[in-house]
Design a protein around this motif. Structure first.
Motif, PDB file in Angstrom:
ATOM      1  N   THR A  20       6.588 -34.486  46.055  1.00 55.33           N
ATOM      2  CA  THR A  20       7.202 -34.429  44.413  1.00 55.33           C
ATOM      3  C   THR A  20       6.973 -33.288  44.465  1.00 55.33           C
ATOM      4  O   THR A  20       6.386 -32.573  45.079  1.00 55.33           O
ATOM      5  N   GLY A  21       7.830 -32.627  43.485  1.00 57.17           N
ATOM      6  CA  GLY A  21       8.509 -31.464  43.273  1.00 57.17           C
ATOM      7  C   GLY A  21       8.590 -30.981  44.466  1.00 57.17           C
ATOM      8  O   GLY A  21       8.343 -29.476  44.890  1.00 57.17           O
ATOM      9  N   GLY A  22       9.622 -31.427  45.033  1.00 52.82           N
ATOM     10  CA  GLY A  22      10.489 -31.443  46.476  1.00 52.82           C
ATOM     11  C   GLY A  22      11.357 -29.900  46.820  1.00 52.82           C
ATOM     12  O   GLY A  22      11.536 -29.974  47.594  1.00 52.82           O
ATOM     13  N   SER A  23      11.839 -29.503  45.442  1.00 52.69           N
ATOM     14  CA  SER A  23      13.279 -28.473  45.086  1.00 52.69           C
ATOM     15  C   SER A  23      12.635 -26.896  45.533  1.00 52.69           C
ATOM     16  O   SER A  23      13.275 -26.334  45.456  1.00 52.69           O
ATOM     17  N   THR A  24      11.379 -26.610  44.914  1.00 50.96           N
ATOM     18  CA  THR A  24      10.237 -25.002  45.384  1.00 50.96           C
ATOM     19  C   THR A  24       9.227 -25.399  45.749  1.00 50.96           C
ATOM     20  O   THR A  24       8.848 -26.312  46.225  1.00 50.96           O
ATOM     21  N   GLY A  25       8.816 -23.651  46.277  1.00 52.15           N
ATOM     22  CA  GLY A  25       7.685 -24.091  46.602  1.00 52.15           C
ATOM     23  C   GLY A  25       7.155 -25.013  48.104  1.00 52.15           C
ATOM     24  O   GLY A  25       7.753 -24.765  48.930  1.00 52.15           O
ATOM     25  N   ILE A  26       6.091 -25.050  47.558  1.00 52.78           N
ATOM     26  CA  ILE A  26       5.593 -25.838  49.208  1.00 52.78           C
ATOM     27  C   ILE A  26       6.174 -27.181  49.323  1.00 52.78           C
ATOM     28  O   ILE A  26       6.202 -28.008  50.410  1.00 52.78           O
ATOM     29  N   GLY A  27       6.170 -27.870  48.421  1.00 55.29           N
ATOM     30  CA  GLY A  27       6.534 -29.044  48.391  1.00 55.29           C
ATOM     31  C   GLY A  27       8.735 -28.756  49.180  1.00 55.29           C
ATOM     32  O   GLY A  27       9.128 -29.540  50.226  1.00 55.29           O
ATOM     33  N   ARG A  28       9.019 -28.035  48.492  1.00 54.83           N
ATOM     34  CA  ARG A  28      10.684 -27.559  49.416  1.00 54.83           C
ATOM     35  C   ARG A  28       9.880 -27.261  50.850  1.00 54.83           C
ATOM     36  O   ARG A  28      11.119 -27.636  51.748  1.00 54.83           O
TER      37      ARG A  28
ATOM     38  N   CYS B 106      12.059 -35.131  44.692  1.00 58.82           N
ATOM     39  CA  CYS B 106      12.622 -34.964  43.185  1.00 58.82           C
ATOM     40  C   CYS B 106      12.221 -33.862  42.695  1.00 58.82           C
ATOM     41  O   CYS B 106      10.875 -33.117  43.133  1.00 58.82           O
ATOM     42  N   GLY B 107      12.693 -33.591  41.585  1.00 55.65           N
ATOM     43  CA  GLY B 107      12.306 -32.495  41.273  1.00 55.65           C
ATOM     44  C   GLY B 107      12.928 -32.445  39.640  1.00 55.65           C
ATOM     45  O   GLY B 107      13.594 -33.476  39.602  1.00 55.65           O
TER      46      GLY B 107
END
Length: 251
Positions: free
Chosen positions: A20-28, A44-45
């Motif tokens: 989750t939150g995979g499009s920026t920062g740690i998730g990416r 997802c984002g």
């Protein structure tokens, strides 16, 4: 015992991972790294453009194709959309990385609706996604949940009471849930980073790069490598809580 390189190189092959939150920062960073190690990732984002950019970054490295779902996890509808995609597009789930979160300041700022949105995103979504993951893990008697928390749960900085409340909640939730699901063969890890180069940091790109060079901030890749290390642990070995801070973030 097999050598470390052999074990590590095979620990991710074919693993189905929701970030989750995979499009920026740690998730990416995690999506790119875990894909490079042979995992099949669904990210997802809330916004389409960064999702597409992350998929393009993965594709440019000739890695296994990832899947992206645009969804807002502050609502039950958004969570159902993501988990439906896990079943239909990913074809199952081995690992959940709860990472999506938003920054916020003090309870003296904003109002009830603002705080509700942050709580829904930063805490309730972790709980709901965890429940969905556990339901899928039970039949296999295996699985792993990785919750990305924050040092804020312990440091409790001034003027960040709303954000601190969510991260302290994740800490308590993780510690209690682990006791519930370990007998089911499901592992749970809480990672609590210090300052990391993500969208939450208010500094400019240049300022953040300078902080990284001074060892006052971590690049998101460092947290991704920590996640990979923990995933690769032998089945009987649990890393339960991992605190990672920049060398010169003195608190």
């Amino acid at each position: 015992m097999e050598d470390f390189n052999s074990h590590f190189s095979s620990a991710f092959l074919g693993k189905k991972i929701l970030i989750t939150g995979g499009s920026t920062g740690i998730g990416r960073a995690s999506a790119i790294l875990l894909s490079s190690l042979g995992a099949k990732c669904l990210i997802c984002g809330r916004n389409d453009e960064p999702l597409r950019e992350t998929l393009a970054a993965i594709k440019s490295k000739k890695l296994p194709d990832a899947i992206a779902v645009e969804a807002d996890l502050s609502s039950g509808e958004g969570i159902r959309k993501v988990l439906d995609a896990v079943d239909s597009e990913l074809g199952g789930l081995d690992i959940l990385i709860n990472n999506a979160a938003l920054g916020y300041g003090s309870i003296t700022d904003g109002g009830y609706e603002d705080w509700q949105y942050i709580l829904n995103t930063n805490l309730l979504a972790y709980m709901a996604c965890s429940q969905e993951a556990i339901n899928r893990f039970k039949s296999a008697g295996a699985g792993q949940i990785i919750n990305i928390g924050s040092m804020s749960a312990d440091v409790r900085e001034e003027k960040s009471s709303v954000y601190v409340a969510t991260k302290a909640g994740i800490q308590g939730f993780s510690e209690a849930l682990r006791k519930e699901i370990n007998p089911l063969g499901i592992r749970l890890l809480l990672i609590e980073p210090g300052a990391v180069d993500t969208d939450m940091q208010p500094a400019s790109k240049e300022e953040k790069l300078e902080q990284i060079e001074k060892h006052e901030m971590l690049p998101a890749d460092d947290i991704a490598w920590a996640i990979a290390f923990c995933i690769a642990q032998p089945p009987a070995s649990d890393v339960v809580n991992l605190k990672i801070r920049p060398h010169l973030q003195l608190i």
